[in-house]
Scaffold this motif. Structure first.
Motif, PDB file in Angstrom:
ATOM      1  N   VAL A 192       6.740   5.461 -17.841  1.00 46.56           N
ATOM      2  CA  VAL A 192       5.827   5.314 -19.344  1.00 46.56           C
ATOM      3  C   VAL A 192       5.776   3.873 -19.681  1.00 46.56           C
ATOM      4  CG1 VAL A 192       6.425   6.163 -22.015  1.00 46.56           C
ATOM      5  CG2 VAL A 192       7.657   6.993 -20.270  1.00 46.56           C
ATOM      6  N   ASP A 193       4.260   4.139 -19.981  1.00 40.14           N
ATOM      7  CA  ASP A 193       4.176   2.328 -20.568  1.00 40.14           C
ATOM      8  C   ASP A 193       3.181   2.304 -21.777  1.00 40.14           C
ATOM      9  OD1 ASP A 193       1.582   3.550 -19.143  1.00 40.14           O
ATOM     10  OD2 ASP A 193       1.095   2.164 -17.536  1.00 40.14           O
ATOM     11  N   GLU A 194       2.994   3.202 -22.589  1.00 38.87           N
ATOM     12  CA  GLU A 194       2.666   3.347 -23.482  1.00 38.87           C
ATOM     13  C   GLU A 194       3.697   2.269 -24.845  1.00 38.87           C
ATOM     14  OE1 GLU A 194       0.182   5.633 -26.818  1.00 38.87           O
ATOM     15  OE2 GLU A 194       1.336   6.787 -25.055  1.00 38.87           O
ATOM     16  N   TYR A 215       9.444   3.745 -23.561  1.00 36.02           N
ATOM     17  CA  TYR A 215       8.629   2.315 -22.736  1.00 36.02           C
ATOM     18  C   TYR A 215       9.962   1.578 -22.175  1.00 36.02           C
ATOM     19  CZ  TYR A 215       6.047  -1.858 -22.968  1.00 36.02           C
ATOM     20  OH  TYR A 215       5.317  -2.632 -21.831  1.00 36.02           O
ATOM     21  N   LYS A 216       8.673   1.362 -20.983  1.00 35.60           N
ATOM     22  CA  LYS A 216       9.695   1.105 -19.737  1.00 35.60           C
ATOM     23  C   LYS A 216       8.614  -0.213 -19.546  1.00 35.60           C
ATOM     24  CE  LYS A 216      10.996   5.563 -17.487  1.00 35.60           C
ATOM     25  NZ  LYS A 216      11.045   6.514 -16.292  1.00 35.60           N
ATOM     26  N   GLY A 217       8.409  -0.852 -19.783  1.00 31.68           N
ATOM     27  CA  GLY A 217       6.788  -1.772 -19.925  1.00 31.68           C
ATOM     28  C   GLY A 217       6.132  -1.617 -18.416  1.00 31.68           C
ATOM     29  N   PRO A 254       0.636  -0.815  -0.109  1.00 27.49           N
ATOM     30  CA  PRO A 254       0.262   0.048   0.037  1.00 27.49           C
ATOM     31  C   PRO A 254       1.021   0.933  -0.217  1.00 27.49           C
ATOM     32  CG  PRO A 254       0.099  -0.716   1.996  1.00 27.49           C
ATOM     33  CD  PRO A 254       0.687  -1.835   1.202  1.00 27.49           C
ATOM     34  N   GLU A 255       2.179   1.220   0.376  1.00 26.88           N
ATOM     35  CA  GLU A 255       2.798   2.619   0.652  1.00 26.88           C
ATOM     36  C   GLU A 255       3.761   2.483  -1.419  1.00 26.88           C
ATOM     37  OE1 GLU A 255       3.357   4.404   3.405  1.00 26.88           O
ATOM     38  OE2 GLU A 255       1.981   2.394   4.545  1.00 26.88           O
ATOM     39  N   GLN A 256       3.787   1.888  -1.853  1.00 26.83           N
ATOM     40  CA  GLN A 256       4.051   2.311  -2.838  1.00 26.83           C
ATOM     41  C   GLN A 256       2.889   2.126  -4.111  1.00 26.83           C
ATOM     42  OE1 GLN A 256       7.533   1.862  -3.854  1.00 26.83           O
ATOM     43  NE2 GLN A 256       7.744   0.996  -2.400  1.00 26.83           N
ATOM     44  N   SER A 257       3.259   3.004  -5.129  1.00 22.18           N
ATOM     45  CA  SER A 257       1.965   3.662  -6.810  1.00 22.18           C
ATOM     46  C   SER A 257       3.225   3.801  -7.711  1.00 22.18           C
ATOM     47  CB  SER A 257       1.316   4.821  -6.094  1.00 22.18           C
ATOM     48  OG  SER A 257       2.495   5.950  -5.741  1.00 22.18           O
ATOM     49  N   LYS A 258       2.822   3.711  -8.763  1.00 20.67           N
ATOM     50  CA  LYS A 258       3.150   3.539 -10.188  1.00 20.67           C
ATOM     51  C   LYS A 258       3.986   5.389  -9.824  1.00 20.67           C
ATOM     52  CE  LYS A 258       0.818   3.678 -14.109  1.00 20.67           C
ATOM     53  NZ  LYS A 258       0.258   3.746 -14.506  1.00 20.67           N
ATOM     54  N   PRO A 259       5.244   5.346 -10.128  1.00 21.49           N
ATOM     55  CA  PRO A 259       5.569   6.455 -10.663  1.00 21.49           C
ATOM     56  C   PRO A 259       5.101   7.595 -11.211  1.00 21.49           C
ATOM     57  CG  PRO A 259       7.510   5.508 -10.474  1.00 21.49           C
ATOM     58  CD  PRO A 259       6.020   4.258 -10.783  1.00 21.49           C
TER      59      PRO A 259
END
Length: 413
Positions: free
Chosen positions: A250-252, A316-318, A241-246
């Motif tokens: 870039v995930d496109e 793109y970073k995946g 719960p302490e982590q979220s997507k930066p």
């Protein structure tokens, strides 16, 4: 030698804790007790001892055949005479009789059964939805010894709920629900249930190694580990719960090619054009009908909305994966096969359309013993189909041929 002795002891220890083939009336004998639940409100349906309106097997009796007639018949009794006409011969059961009603009835098993030390818990019975049920339950429950039969209802605690559940086109499954720590756990995947008018057998096997098997008409329909197919445990890990997507992730995977340009003549053609083959009708009147215009058709030269070519995105970073942490609420579920002490078999259902026959119940610690009983009670579906066809034929309204003939004779006079 020891192995053979162990096998012999295993065979000898196999036990049937409850069995009912309904060859005698289960209601007048008080072998099965209907709950008082919803009786005062009129929402509880009436039960009868019956093999149904039709069926295969010895179900003899005296049947009236003509409408609007008086019938009187009797039998001389002797010391051995017993009335059997209200029974169902060798294919009896308990039948629901009223539409849109609740039904709750139960039977005490011969001896309290706790499967903690048993190799198996086996629960089987037969169901015939001769009304071709559209919405309603056909399942049964294994209940604790503390059950008050007169107050048995939909909220009564149970160890297992098992059997067919049908409602409309979307629900046609064999329910298999286990109570665990006060929560009723549904199977995570469905087992398809028959939905015709004939008798079907349902068998649930719970093994000491916490594996299970579901059979319908003797055929395996589901098998596996109970912990895999029911949610006895919470997940071992959960998203942190302490982590979220930066925010700059870039995930496109692809982007528009910045070097690609729309041709200058791309928009020269309209999407539709006048049909060149259309002609103004001869009877068209411009003054009355207005100026004639040819109907529009798709333009074969139209290229559609222009879109730039897509190319791989260099940034793109995946796909971002949420980091997992150990679930603080995870508790290992042990010995989930244990169903606690069982003291009663019960049925608690609501049915839109009544006419279900419940029969041939067995509770055992041996699948071989249970299967032997179920096999001995199995109906021949061809015989049932023939019996239904005969019933349907007899149930057809009488033709008006006789009255027509009488009218013709009267006219001739």
């Amino acid at each position: 030698m020891l192995k053979n002795l162990a096998l012999l002891l295993g065979v000898c220890s196999a036990k049937i804790y409850f069995k009912d083939d309904f060859t005698s009336d289960p209601l007048t004998s008080k072998r099965w007790v209907q709950s008082q639940w919803k009786q005062d409100s009129g929402e509880a349906g009436v039960l009868e001892y019956s093999g149904g309106l039709w069926g295969a097997g010895d179900r003899g009796g005296i049947r009236t055949t003509e409408d609007a007639k008086f019938y009187a018949f009797s039998a001389k009794i002797d010391e051995t005479f017993q009335w059997r006409f209200m029974g169902a011969g060798d294919r009896g059961g308990i039948r629901t009789t009223e539409d849109a009603k609740f039904y709750a009835f139960s039977a005490k098993i011969d001896e309290t059964f706790d499967n903690s030390d048993a190799e198996q818990l086996v629960f089987g019975f037969s169901v015939k939805h001769e009304q071709k049920i559209d919405c309603g339950g056909g399942y049964a429950k294994l209940l604790p010894p503390s059950l008050d039969q007169s107050a048995f209802n939909g909220d009564s605690e149970y160890a297992i709920m098992f059997g067919p559940d049908i409602c409309g086109y979307s629900t046609k499954k064999v329910q298999a629900i286990f109570n665990y720590n006060g929560e009723n756990l549904l199977k995570t995947s469905d087992v398809k249930s028959p939905d015709d008018e004939y008798t079907h057998q349902y068998l649930l096997i719970v093994n000491k190694d916490s594996t299970y098997e579901i059979r319908v008409d003797g055929e395996e329909k589901a098998k596996g580990n109970m912990k895999d197919d029911w949610s006895f445990e919470k997940p071992k890990t959960i998203p942190d719960p302490e982590q979220s997507k930066p925010s700059d992730w870039v995930d496109e995977q692809e982007i528009d090619d910045p070097e690609d340009q729309k041709p200058s003549d791309w928009d020269d053609e309209a999407a539709t054009i006048s049909d060149p083959d259309a002609t103004k009708p001869d009877d068209w009147d411009d003054e009355e009908d207005g100026e004639w215009q040819a109907p529009q058709i798709d333009n074969p030269e139209y290229k559609g909305e222009w879109r730039a070519k897509r190319i791989p995105n260099p940034e793109y970073k995946g796909e971002w994966e949420h980091p997992e942490i150990a679930n603080p609420d995870y508790v290992e579920a042990k010995d989930v096969y244990k169903r606690g002490p069982v003291g009663f078999v019960g049925i608690e259902v609501w049915q839109v359309k009544a006419g279900t026959v419940f029969s041939d119940f067995v509770v055992s610690d041996s699948v071989d013993e249970a299967v032997q009983f179920m096999d001995s009670r199995k109906t021949n579906q061809d015989d049932e189909k023939a019996a239904k066809e005969a019933y349907d034929e007899k149930s057809k309204p009488e033709s008006d041929d006789s009255s027509d003939t009488a009218d013709e004779d009267h006219d001739e006079l």
